[in-house]
Motif scaffolding. Structure first.
Motif, PDB file in Angstrom:
ATOM      1  N   ALA A   1       0.913  -1.326  -0.110  1.00 17.61           N
ATOM      2  CA  ALA A   1       0.056  -0.162  -0.044  1.00 17.61           C
ATOM      3  C   ALA A   1       0.675   1.059   0.038  1.00 17.61           C
ATOM      4  O   ALA A   1       0.501   1.979  -0.507  1.00 17.61           O
ATOM      5  N   GLY A   2       1.967   1.243   0.841  1.00 14.61           N
ATOM      6  CA  GLY A   2       3.036   2.344   0.752  1.00 14.61           C
ATOM      7  C   GLY A   2       3.600   2.458  -0.459  1.00 14.61           C
ATOM      8  O   GLY A   2       3.601   3.662  -0.886  1.00 14.61           O
ATOM      9  N   LEU A   3       3.892   1.407  -1.135  1.00 18.80           N
ATOM     10  CA  LEU A   3       4.533   1.677  -2.437  1.00 18.80           C
ATOM     11  C   LEU A   3       3.461   1.920  -3.463  1.00 18.80           C
ATOM     12  O   LEU A   3       4.094   2.991  -4.459  1.00 18.80           O
ATOM     13  N   VAL A   4       2.447   1.688  -3.642  1.00 22.51           N
ATOM     14  CA  VAL A   4       1.493   1.902  -4.484  1.00 22.51           C
ATOM     15  C   VAL A   4       1.215   3.545  -4.236  1.00 22.51           C
ATOM     16  O   VAL A   4       1.424   4.439  -5.129  1.00 22.51           O
ATOM     17  N   ALA A   5       1.194   3.909  -3.268  1.00 18.74           N
ATOM     18  CA  ALA A   5       0.993   5.442  -2.966  1.00 18.74           C
ATOM     19  C   ALA A   5       2.093   6.260  -3.262  1.00 18.74           C
ATOM     20  O   ALA A   5       2.074   7.404  -4.002  1.00 18.74           O
ATOM     21  N   SER A   6       3.495   5.888  -3.042  1.00 17.41           N
ATOM     22  CA  SER A   6       4.736   6.690  -3.260  1.00 17.41           C
ATOM     23  C   SER A   6       5.434   6.351  -4.583  1.00 17.41           C
ATOM     24  O   SER A   6       5.878   7.375  -5.026  1.00 17.41           O
ATOM     25  N   HIS A   7       4.994   5.160  -5.242  1.00 17.08           N
ATOM     26  CA  HIS A   7       6.011   4.825  -6.298  1.00 17.08           C
ATOM     27  C   HIS A   7       5.031   4.331  -7.348  1.00 17.08           C
ATOM     28  O   HIS A   7       5.740   3.759  -8.439  1.00 17.08           O
ATOM     29  N   GLY A   8       3.763   4.158  -7.394  1.00 14.28           N
ATOM     30  CA  GLY A   8       2.906   4.010  -8.324  1.00 14.28           C
ATOM     31  C   GLY A   8       2.969   4.379  -9.607  1.00 14.28           C
ATOM     32  O   GLY A   8       3.242   3.820 -10.779  1.00 14.28           O
ATOM     33  N   LEU A   9       3.305   5.893  -9.870  1.00 16.60           N
ATOM     34  CA  LEU A   9       3.458   6.353 -11.324  1.00 16.60           C
ATOM     35  C   LEU A   9       4.820   6.329 -11.558  1.00 16.60           C
ATOM     36  O   LEU A   9       4.862   5.958 -12.794  1.00 16.60           O
ATOM     37  N   GLN A  10       5.703   6.068 -10.834  1.00 18.12           N
ATOM     38  CA  GLN A  10       7.331   5.682 -11.103  1.00 18.12           C
ATOM     39  C   GLN A  10       7.038   4.223 -11.817  1.00 18.12           C
ATOM     40  O   GLN A  10       7.862   4.003 -12.657  1.00 18.12           O
ATOM     41  N   LEU A  11       6.330   3.534 -11.121  1.00 19.71           N
ATOM     42  CA  LEU A  11       6.350   1.738 -11.621  1.00 19.71           C
ATOM     43  C   LEU A  11       5.723   1.841 -12.831  1.00 19.71           C
ATOM     44  O   LEU A  11       6.289   1.345 -13.745  1.00 19.71           O
ATOM     45  N   ARG A  12       4.635   2.443 -13.239  1.00 18.22           N
ATOM     46  CA  ARG A  12       4.001   2.626 -14.407  1.00 18.22           C
ATOM     47  C   ARG A  12       4.860   3.067 -15.463  1.00 18.22           C
ATOM     48  O   ARG A  12       4.982   2.418 -16.636  1.00 18.22           O
ATOM     49  N   ARG A  13       5.523   4.253 -15.289  1.00 17.61           N
ATOM     50  CA  ARG A  13       6.391   4.960 -16.235  1.00 17.61           C
ATOM     51  C   ARG A  13       7.665   3.782 -16.722  1.00 17.61           C
ATOM     52  O   ARG A  13       8.262   3.481 -17.772  1.00 17.61           O
ATOM     53  N   PHE A  14       8.306   3.292 -15.450  1.00 17.57           N
ATOM     54  CA  PHE A  14       9.309   2.031 -15.671  1.00 17.57           C
ATOM     55  C   PHE A  14       8.450   1.051 -16.643  1.00 17.57           C
ATOM     56  O   PHE A  14       9.652   0.545 -17.491  1.00 17.57           O
ATOM     57  N   LEU A  15       7.355   0.494 -16.277  1.00 20.69           N
ATOM     58  CA  LEU A  15       6.810  -0.620 -17.174  1.00 20.69           C
ATOM     59  C   LEU A  15       6.523  -0.097 -18.649  1.00 20.69           C
ATOM     60  O   LEU A  15       6.859  -0.849 -19.629  1.00 20.69           O
ATOM     61  N   LEU A  16       6.179   1.121 -18.987  1.00 23.34           N
ATOM     62  CA  LEU A  16       5.775   1.753 -20.215  1.00 23.34           C
ATOM     63  C   LEU A  16       7.032   1.750 -20.942  1.00 23.34           C
ATOM     64  O   LEU A  16       6.877   1.617 -22.240  1.00 23.34           O
ATOM     65  N   ALA A  17       8.185   2.031 -20.369  1.00 22.47           N
ATOM     66  CA  ALA A  17       9.569   2.161 -21.305  1.00 22.47           C
ATOM     67  C   ALA A  17       9.896   0.655 -21.415  1.00 22.47           C
ATOM     68  O   ALA A  17      11.001   0.620 -22.435  1.00 22.47           O
ATOM     69  N   ARG A  18       9.465  -0.331 -20.985  1.00 23.40           N
ATOM     70  CA  ARG A  18      10.031  -1.640 -21.344  1.00 23.40           C
ATOM     71  C   ARG A  18       9.066  -2.657 -21.698  1.00 23.40           C
ATOM     72  O   ARG A  18       9.553  -3.771 -22.026  1.00 23.40           O
ATOM     73  N   VAL A  19       7.875  -2.488 -22.090  1.00 22.24           N
ATOM     74  CA  VAL A  19       7.039  -3.297 -22.541  1.00 22.24           C
ATOM     75  C   VAL A  19       6.556  -3.167 -24.096  1.00 22.24           C
ATOM     76  O   VAL A  19       6.582  -1.848 -24.151  1.00 22.24           O
TER      77      VAL A  19
END
Length: 172
Positions: free
Chosen positions: A11-29
């Motif tokens: 839950a903490g990671l979703v709140a703090s890094h959710g957008l970064q994770l989305r960008r990270f994956l968008l660049a790699r899939v």
């Protein structure tokens, strides 16, 4: 992270890094429509961590898990992967300087496997790969430096990446 359980960690990671994770994956899939499924898989894997309190760097762990999800998908998609996809797959994950020792051992095994594959490459294929990844040269620059045509430089690099993909698949 003492007393932290997996659901509160996620839950903490979703709140703090959710957008970064989305960008990270968008660049790699390859398919943008798959990103929500990848995000879900990353968080599900994070929820399965038996001792969330032992994770010293949750952010690094999150992106390491995400990189593994991307690599597994790329390997399962078969040999149809493009060289660009393979290049993204080999991009390093965010720094995990104080990650879980189990992940460190797994990463070390992977690096050793890739180093072995690099050592086994034909010298021209290895040179093209090193010029691309270490020196950041384009196909044209590699071709000029090696005295070959652009398509040949691209072919050398593709051979190297396919060998790395094969090596990673053998490790699984």
């Amino acid at each position: 992270m003492a007393g932290c359980n997996a659901p509160s960690l996620v839950a903490g990671l979703v709140a703090s890094h959710g957008l970064q994770l989305r960008r990270f994956l968008l660049a790699r899939v390859r398919n943008v429509a798959d990103v929500p499924d990848f995000i879900q898989e990353v968080y599900l894997r994070m929820l399965r961590v038996p001792d969330a309190a032992s994770i010293r760097s949750p952010e690094a762990y999150l992106f390491t898990v995400a990189q593994h999800v991307v690599q597994q998908q790329a390997l399962q998609s078969g040999p149809a992967g493009s060289p660009a996809q393979l290049m993204r797959m080999l991009d390093p994950a965010p720094s995990a300087h104080d990650a879980n020792p189990e992940l460190d051992a797994s990463a070390q095994q992977c690096l050793e496997q890739l180093q072995k594959a690099l050592d086994e490459l034909h010298p021209k294929v290895r040179a093209a790969f090193i010029l691309s990844r270490r020196d950041g040269l384009s196909f044209d620059e590699i071709a000029e430096r090696m005295g070959v045509s652009r398509p040949m430089a691209k072919k050398y690099l593709t051979k190297a990446l396919m060998r790395f993909r094969q090596s990673l698949a053998e490790q699984e």
